[in-house]
Structures are given as structure tokens and as C-alpha cells.
Write a protein that holds these residues in place. Structure first.
Motif, mmCIF file in Angstrom:
data_model
loop_
_atom_site.group_PDB
_atom_site.id
_atom_site.type_symbol
_atom_site.label_atom_id
_atom_site.label_comp_id
_atom_site.label_asym_id
_atom_site.label_seq_id
_atom_site.Cartn_x
_atom_site.Cartn_y
_atom_site.Cartn_z
ATOM 1 N N ALA A 75 0.835 -1.201 0.000
ATOM 2 C CA ALA A 75 0.000 0.000 0.000
ATOM 3 C C ALA A 75 0.873 1.256 0.000
ATOM 4 C CB ALA A 75 -0.931 0.008 1.212
ATOM 5 N N TYR B 287 3.910 1.579 -1.157
ATOM 6 C CA TYR B 287 4.560 1.723 -2.453
ATOM 7 C C TYR B 287 3.602 2.348 -3.461
ATOM 8 C CZ TYR B 287 6.794 0.531 -6.847
ATOM 9 O OH TYR B 287 7.349 0.584 -8.099
ATOM 10 N N VAL B 288 2.374 1.849 -3.487
ATOM 11 C CA VAL B 288 1.369 2.364 -4.418
ATOM 12 C C VAL B 288 1.052 3.827 -4.117
ATOM 13 C CG1 VAL B 288 -1.044 2.131 -5.147
ATOM 14 C CG2 VAL B 288 0.362 0.093 -4.861
ATOM 15 N N GLU B 289 0.999 4.173 -2.827
ATOM 16 C CA GLU B 289 0.653 5.541 -2.423
ATOM 17 C C GLU B 289 1.863 6.473 -2.348
ATOM 18 O OE1 GLU B 289 -2.395 6.731 -2.015
ATOM 19 O OE2 GLU B 289 -3.326 4.794 -2.387
ATOM 20 N N SER C 285 4.530 3.856 5.868
ATOM 21 C CA SER C 285 3.859 2.599 5.513
ATOM 22 C C SER C 285 3.693 1.699 6.729
ATOM 23 C CB SER C 285 4.657 1.863 4.439
ATOM 24 O OG SER C 285 4.770 2.635 3.276
ATOM 25 N N THR D 14 0.242 0.658 8.633
ATOM 26 C CA THR D 14 -0.077 -0.753 8.835
ATOM 27 C C THR D 14 -0.549 -1.018 10.255
ATOM 28 O OG1 THR D 14 1.535 -1.428 7.172
ATOM 29 C CG2 THR D 14 0.882 -3.084 8.785
ATOM 30 N N PRO E 157 -5.529 5.623 1.979
ATOM 31 C CA PRO E 157 -5.221 5.112 0.651
ATOM 32 C C PRO E 157 -6.201 5.646 -0.384
ATOM 33 C CG PRO E 157 -6.068 3.352 2.058
ATOM 34 C CD PRO E 157 -5.960 4.574 2.895
ATOM 35 N N HIS F 268 -5.710 4.759 -3.968
ATOM 36 C CA HIS F 268 -5.729 3.843 -5.102
ATOM 37 C C HIS F 268 -6.451 2.548 -4.721
ATOM 38 C CE1 HIS F 268 -2.309 6.523 -5.915
ATOM 39 N NE2 HIS F 268 -2.684 6.389 -7.171
ATOM 40 N N SER G 182 -4.211 -0.208 -3.012
ATOM 41 C CA SER G 182 -3.855 0.101 -1.627
ATOM 42 C C SER G 182 -5.078 0.016 -0.716
ATOM 43 C CB SER G 182 -3.173 1.463 -1.524
ATOM 44 O OG SER G 182 -3.969 2.470 -2.076
ATOM 45 N N ARG G 183 -6.258 0.293 -1.241
ATOM 46 C CA ARG G 183 -7.477 0.123 -0.439
ATOM 47 C C ARG G 183 -7.746 -1.352 -0.169
ATOM 48 N NH1 ARG G 183 -11.673 4.704 -2.766
ATOM 49 N NH2 ARG G 183 -10.450 6.464 -2.012
ATOM 50 N N CYS H 80 -5.401 -3.594 0.063
ATOM 51 C CA CYS H 80 -4.394 -3.940 1.068
ATOM 52 C C CYS H 80 -4.839 -3.483 2.449
ATOM 53 C CB CYS H 80 -3.043 -3.321 0.719
ATOM 54 S SG CYS H 80 -2.233 -4.074 -0.698
#
Length: 112
Positions: free
Chosen positions: A44, A46-48, A55, A59, A73, A75, A78-79, A81
Motif C-alpha cells: 500500500a 509503495y502504491v501511495e 507505511s 499498517t 489510501p 488507489h 492500496s485500499r 491492502c
């Protein structure tokens, strides 16, 4: 010594001992669950385009509480995740609660 004669310190010591005994048994499961959460959080992040610290923070705040909302999130991946982190977090917290209850039950069994 009856239950009413047990001091608070003695009860805490017995509870801590029983809790530690249970945690030693289930630590591989706990480690696996935390590992899944971290991997999902890193994906997540990385994507964001979050930093490593952000990160990991996201988490554990998402998985072990209801989340603060300071990292959200945006994207789809990431949502997904974040949903996975939340579900694994429910299992994790349920396992910890079950271990604590079992340790409390041990207090009642030890007292004559």
C-alpha cells in the motif's frame, strides 16, 4: 492460600507467567500475522508513494486500531491492502484476547 488471600502483586505475577507461557506457544502464528500485515502495508505504501516509516505506521494503526485517518489510501490496490490489513488485524487482536482470557482462567484454576 485462598483466592481472597492472594495479593494483587501475586495475581499479576501469576497472570504474567501464564500469559508468557501462552505467547511462547503461539508466537509463530502471531509472527506470521504481523508479517502479512507488514507486507500488505508495504505494498500500500509503495502504491501511495509513502515512506517506509509511513507505511509501517499506517499498517499498525490500521491493523491494531480503527485507524486515525492521517494516511488514507487513494488507489484501488492500496485500499484492498488496507482491507486485508484490517481483517488480519481482527484475527491478531482476537488471538491476543483469547490468550489473555486463557491466562485469566489459569488464575482461577490455580486458586484452591
Amino acid at each position: 492460600m485462598s483466592r481472597s488471600e492472594l495479593t494483587n502483586a501475586e495475581m499479576r505475577r501469576r497472570f504474567g507467567k501464564a500469559l508468557w507461557k501462552q505467547l511462547k506457544i503461539v508466537w509463530p502464528i502471531i509472527s506470521f500475522l504481523v508479517g502479512i500485515e507488514v507486507v500488505l502495508g508495504l505494498i500500500a505504501g509503495y502504491v501511495e508513494s509513502w515512506s517506509l516509516g509511513e507505511s509501517i505506521y499506517f499498517t499498525f494503526v490500521t491493523g491494531h486500531t480503527i485507524g486515525y485517518g492521517d494516511f488514507v489510501p487513494k488507489h484501488f490496490l492500496s485500499r484492498l491492502c488496507a482491507m486485508g490489513i484490517g481483517l488480519v488485524g481482527i484475527v491478531f487482536m482476537g488471538l491476543i484476547a483469547a490468550i489473555a482470557v486463557h491466562a485469566f482462567e489459569g488464575l482461577a484454576e490455580d486458586a484452591p
